[in-house]
Structures are given as structure tokens and as C-alpha cells.
Design a protein around this motif. Structure first.
Motif, PDB file in Angstrom:
ATOM      1  N   MET A   6       0.842  -1.204   0.000  1.00  0.00           N
ATOM      2  CA  MET A   6       0.000   0.000   0.000  1.00  0.00           C
ATOM      3  C   MET A   6       0.879   1.257   0.000  1.00  0.00           C
ATOM      4  O   MET A   6       0.616   2.212  -0.723  1.00  0.00           O
ATOM      5  N   ASN A   7       1.934   1.223   0.836  1.00  0.00           N
ATOM      6  CA  ASN A   7       2.852   2.377   0.884  1.00  0.00           C
ATOM      7  C   ASN A   7       3.402   2.698  -0.497  1.00  0.00           C
ATOM      8  O   ASN A   7       3.513   3.857  -0.883  1.00  0.00           O
ATOM      9  N   SER A   8       3.759   1.640  -1.235  1.00  0.00           N
ATOM     10  CA  SER A   8       4.375   1.865  -2.549  1.00  0.00           C
ATOM     11  C   SER A   8       3.404   2.537  -3.515  1.00  0.00           C
ATOM     12  O   SER A   8       3.790   3.065  -4.550  1.00  0.00           O
ATOM     13  N   GLU A   9       2.110   2.503  -3.154  1.00  0.00           N
ATOM     14  CA  GLU A   9       1.109   3.192  -3.987  1.00  0.00           C
ATOM     15  C   GLU A   9       0.633   4.475  -3.315  1.00  0.00           C
ATOM     16  O   GLU A   9      -0.395   5.045  -3.688  1.00  0.00           O
ATOM     17  N   GLY A  10       1.354   4.895  -2.251  1.00  0.00           N
ATOM     18  CA  GLY A  10       0.983   6.115  -1.533  1.00  0.00           C
ATOM     19  C   GLY A  10      -0.278   5.948  -0.706  1.00  0.00           C
ATOM     20  O   GLY A  10      -0.963   6.921  -0.393  1.00  0.00           O
ATOM     21  N   LYS A  11      -0.597   4.701  -0.346  1.00  0.00           N
ATOM     22  CA  LYS A  11      -1.820   4.459   0.444  1.00  0.00           C
ATOM     23  C   LYS A  11      -1.431   3.902   1.811  1.00  0.00           C
ATOM     24  O   LYS A  11      -0.270   3.557   2.039  1.00  0.00           O
ATOM     25  N   SER A  12      -2.425   3.787   2.680  1.00  0.00           N
ATOM     26  CA  SER A  12      -2.123   3.168   3.972  1.00  0.00           C
ATOM     27  C   SER A  12      -3.307   2.324   4.430  1.00  0.00           C
ATOM     28  O   SER A  12      -4.420   2.455   3.905  1.00  0.00           O
ATOM     29  N   ILE A  13      -3.021   1.473   5.408  1.00  0.00           N
ATOM     30  CA  ILE A  13      -4.092   0.620   5.947  1.00  0.00           C
ATOM     31  C   ILE A  13      -5.133   1.505   6.636  1.00  0.00           C
ATOM     32  O   ILE A  13      -6.331   1.245   6.548  1.00  0.00           O
ATOM     33  N   GLN A  14      -4.643   2.524   7.310  1.00  0.00           N
ATOM     34  CA  GLN A  14      -5.530   3.479   8.001  1.00  0.00           C
ATOM     35  C   GLN A  14      -6.649   3.953   7.065  1.00  0.00           C
ATOM     36  O   GLN A  14      -6.377   4.514   6.006  1.00  0.00           O
ATOM     37  N   GLY A  15      -7.863   3.657   7.420  1.00  0.00           N
ATOM     38  CA  GLY A  15      -9.015   4.139   6.641  1.00  0.00           C
ATOM     39  C   GLY A  15      -9.335   3.300   5.406  1.00  0.00           C
ATOM     40  O   GLY A  15     -10.335   3.544   4.744  1.00  0.00           O
TER      41      GLY A  15
END
Ligand SMILES: NC(=O)c1ccc[n+]([C@@H]2O[C@H](COP(=O)([O-])OP(=O)(O)OC[C@H]3O[C@@H](n4cnc5c(N)ncnc54)[C@H](O)[C@@H]3O)[C@@H](O)[C@H]2O)c1
Length: 435
Positions: A313-322
Motif C-alpha cells: 500500500m505504501n508503494s502506492e501512496g496508500k495506507s491501511i488506516q481508513g
């Protein structure tokens, strides 16, 4: 020589009607033995008396058929145990919070049985446990409550269960039965009983040995699963597919046996039984280094799986949060509803701790109970499998490779999938990350 009691209404009574006790009771009844099933759980007995099966691994038809032939009765009345020639105990053997064995169920079962013991009866323990349980702990409670002497007035044996839930090739009658007694005469009594229902018995020199056989089988599995889990974590960053490695390695006709990695280990046996030996070994000032190490690796797998999702997710600029995350499979293995000790729940806890909005899908577990998922997840229901519902998720984590799930559709509708079972096709829209 311990002479069998006369005028018994039943040849065998099974105490504890769960994943192990029900197939055992039905197996004896199908072999033509008059069998009594005893459990403390009135609801369970009501279901069974109705000819319905509370577990998926034995059909209601088999139970109803055995009852119809007058070979199988169910009861919560412990007094009826005195009417049986033999009693087999199949109650749980869990761990306490700090990985110590909890023999409470065996002790309570012994206390229930003891007042019904008559001279000549056989008691056989099938619950997985550490060496010495039958010879010391169970013997003590049975002798105390009955006033009879084990090995003299009644026979006492241990015979481990080798039930493999969900494996249709695993048939009770065909599974070799390891048997140990506290004396050779006790063993012979148990051999005679089990020979009525199974094709092959494997007598061993003592109850302690038979108990050790069961632990050895499960420790072997526990350690080998840890090994492939570790290899998966090493090969994956090297760009090597562990499943391809195992498939090729297993073509070797000797010296290799395939084990498969996953999201961790679950169920009432593999994550628990090894620690029964660890605890016992401490009494001898011995360490069980292999077991401890395998435990560390297996218990670390849910963290590894969640880290893989986080990195992706980080590598796509996203996070688990939310993010909305779907966990696919909460049963601990393929094709069964048993979710005890399932690593999926650890994964769900971790995802929720990190702020994820977590749902699950499992066709075998329509609703999570406290018994399986604990207080945190009890009452949660499996989401319906439909394009509309699947499209709502940012990511999925596949934990149990159930057959009948459309993994292709999953990979068309959810953009990111962490696959710990090597089951999701990689040629669809989703980015599929092995874990
Ligand atoms: N589940 C498996 O695949 C498997 C395989 C091999 C061995 N084992 C071993 O077999 C044993 C039983 O496991 P299980 O999975 O069948 O457990 P389970 O939880 O499915 O069933 C246990 C049953 O025992 C009953 N019970 C508990 N205390 C009782 C008592 N004092 N008197 C009468 N009934 C009582 C419970 O109500 C329950 O119905 C354990 O030691 C386990 O390690 C399990």
C-alpha cells in the motif's frame, strides 16, 4: 487379565462429542458396536438426538442411520456411563495464556466417569497430551473417585486420535490406531476394543510412548510448516516462488515430503500440542529449542502478511488506516468451519489496530462465534460474495485456500491482493503479492 463386566448395555461410550468424539462414536456404531455418546453440552446432545450433525465432517445421514439401527444413543446423563463396557475420553486439551497445558477438561471428565466405573471396564484417553497424563493424572482421579485400582480392577489405556478434518480420504476404519496401556493386559483390552472398529492397530509399550507418538507427529508438522514459512520469507525477496520450489522438490522420490507455507498455523492441535512437550521437558530441565523456534516463526507469520500489505500500500501512496480490507478465509484450513486458533483473526486484529476497516468472507464460517474468533470478532458475519460487495474493498488478504471461491473474480474486482496461499490468478487486474 481383567475380565470384562457382564450385562453391559453398550460396548463403548464416548465422552466429549466434538470434532474427534463424533466421528469416533459414529465409527464404532458403523462397525456394529452399541455405542453411547456423552457430552455435558445439552444443546449439542439435543441436536445429535435429533439425528443432526453439529460438525460438517460427519453427515447427519450417517448419524441418523446409526441411531435408526439402534446402535447409537446420545446423553448428558453421566449415570449411563456405568452401562458401558468401555469408555473413551475425547475432551479438549487447550493451552493456558502462557502456553502451559490445561488438563482441566481431562480431570473433570475423569471425575465424571469415576463414580460409574465398574470392575472390568476399560478407560481409554484419546485427547492429545504430554507423556505421563494417563499413567499419573488420569489414573489418580479415576482411582480416587471409584475406589478401584487401575491395571488391576479396571483397564487404562491411551490411544491418540488421528482425525484429519476435511480430508475425505481420512476414514476412521482405515486409520492405524496406536495403543498403549498402563500394563500389557490393559493394552490388550484396548487392542481388542479398537480392533472391532479399525483395520490396523499399532500396540506400543506404554501409555507414555503412545502419548509421545501423537506429540511427535504434530511437532513434526509444526516444525516443517515453520521451515517452509521461513523459506517463503527468504525466497520471496529473491524473486523465487516457494510453491514452485516445493512442487519441483516433491518430485524427488525419497527424502523429501512437501509441506506448504501459509498465514500461520491454526486449529486445536498443531499450534498447541508441541507446547505440551515443552512444558513437560522443563520438568527434566530440558529445552525444546526446535519447538520454540518453530513457534516464533509460525506466530510471526500474521505480522509478515500484514507487513507485506503495508509495504504494497505504501508503494502506492496508500495506507491501511481508513482502507477497506477483506480477509478471505477465517477457518484454519481448507474446506472446514473450524476457526479455532486461526491466524486469520490475528491478521484481522493487526489490520484493525492499524486503522483498517476489516470484513471477512468465508463460506464455511457464516458468523464468527466467541469460541473461534474471541470477543473481538464474535457476531461478525461473512460478507456476501457479489460484484457489488467485492467492489467496495481497497485490498484483500487471502488466508485460507477454500475451494469454490472465485479467486479470479476477486482479482478482477479488488485492486490489491495479498495471497498467502498461492491461489489467486496473477493475470487479472489486481496486483497480487505473495505472502
Ligand atoms: N480436532 C481435531 O482435528 C483433532 C485431531 C486429533 C486430536 N485432537 C484432540 O482431541 C481432543 C478433542 O478435540 P476436539 O477438536 O474434538 O474438541 P471439541 O472442542 O471439538 O470437542 C470437545 C467436546 O467435549 C465436550 N466436553 C468437554 N468437557 C467434557 C466433559 N467433562 N464431559 C463430557 N464432555 C465434555 C465439549 O462439550 C465438546 O463437545 C483434543 O485433545 C485434541 O487435541 C483433535
Amino acid at each position: 487379565m481383567i475380565t470384562k463386566p457382564t450385562n453391559s448395555l453398550y460396548e463403548v461410550a464416548v465422552v466429549g462429542l466434538g470434532y474427534v468424539g463424533i466421528p469416533l462414536a459414529v465409527g464404532f456404531a458403523e462397525a456394529g458396536c452399541r455405542t453411547l455418546g456423552f457430552d455435558l453440552d445439552q444443546e449439542r446432545i439435543d441436536v445429535l438426538q435429533d439425528g443432526r450433525s453439529p460438525i460438517t465432517t460427519v453427515s447427519s445421514e450417517r448419524i441418523a442411520r446409526a441411531m435408526g439401527r439402534n446402535r447409537l444413543d446420545f446423553t448428558t446423563d453421566r449415570n449411563l456411563l456405568s452401562k458401558s463396557e468401555s469408555i473413551i475420553i475425547c475432551v479438549p486439551t487447550p493451552l493456558r495464556r502462557h502456553l502451559d497445558p490445561d488438563l482441566g477438561f481431562i480431570i473433570r471428565a475423569g471425575e465424571e466417569i469415576a463414580p460409574s466405573l465398574r470392575p472390568g471396564m476399560l478407560v481409554s484417553l484419546e485427547s492429545s497430551t504430554y507423556p505421563g497424563t494417563t499413567r499419573v493424572d488420569l489414573k489418580k482421579v479415576l482411582e480416587k473417585g471409584s475406589g478401584l485400582k487401575a491395571g488391576v480392577d479396571f483397564a487404562l489405556a491411551f490411544s491418540p486420535e488421528r482425525e484429519d478434518p476435511g480430508n475425505e480420504k481420512s476414514v476412521f476404519k482405515e486409520m492405524p490406531k496406536v495403543i498403549g496401556g498402563i500394563t500389557p493386559a490393559c493394552r490388550e483390552r484396548a487392542v481388542e476394543l479398537y480392533s472391532r472398529a479399525v483395520r490396523q492397530v499399532v500396540p506400543v509399550s506404554s501409555c507414555d510412548t503412545a502419548e509421545a507418538v501423537k506429540l511427535t507427529e504434530n511437532i513434526f508438522r509444526f516444525i516443517n510448516i515453520a521451515l517452509v514459512n521461513e523459506l517463503k520469507r527468504i525466497y520471496t525477496p529473491m524473486g523465487i516462488d516457494i510453491w514452485e520450489v516445493i512442487d519441483a522438490a516433491k518430485t524427488k522420490p525419497f527424502g523429501f515430503m512437501p509441506f506448504y507455507p501459509g498465514a500461520g498455523v491454526g486449529g486445536h492441535c498443531i499450534p498447541i500440542d508441541p507446547y505440551y512437550l515443552t512444558w513437560k521437558a522443563r520438568e527434566y530441565n530440558l529445552d525444546t529449542k526446535f519447538i520454540e523456534l518453530a513457534g516464533q516463526i509460525n506466530r510471526g507469520m500474521p505480522y509478515y502478511v500484514v507487513n507485506r500489505l503495508m509495504e504494497a500500500m505504501n508503494s502506492e501512496g496508500k495506507s491501511i488506516q481508513g482502507s477497506r480490507i477483506l480477509v478471505v478465509g477465517v477457518a484454519y484450513k481448507t474446506g472446514i468451519p473450524d476457526d479455532r486458533e486461526s491466524p486469520s483473526y490475528e491478521i484481522m486484529d493487526l489490520l484493525r489496530e492499524k486503522g483498517g476497516i476489516v470484513d471477512y468472507h468465508d463460506p464455511f464460517v457464516p458468523e464468527i462465534t466467541e469460541h473461534g474468533g474471541g470477543k473481538a470478532w464474535a457476531g461478525h458475519q461473512s460478507i456476501p460474495w457479489s460484484p457489488e460487495s467485492l467492489s467496495l474493498y481497497d485490498a484483500a488478504v487471502v488466508c485460507t485456500p477454500h475451494h469454490g471461491i472465485n479467486y479470479g473474480q476477486l482479482a478482477e474486482l479488488i485492486p490489491l491482493i495479498i495471497d498467502s496461499c498461492n491461489i489467486v490468478p496473477k493475470d487479472r487486474i489486481a496486483r497480487v503479492i505473495p505472502a
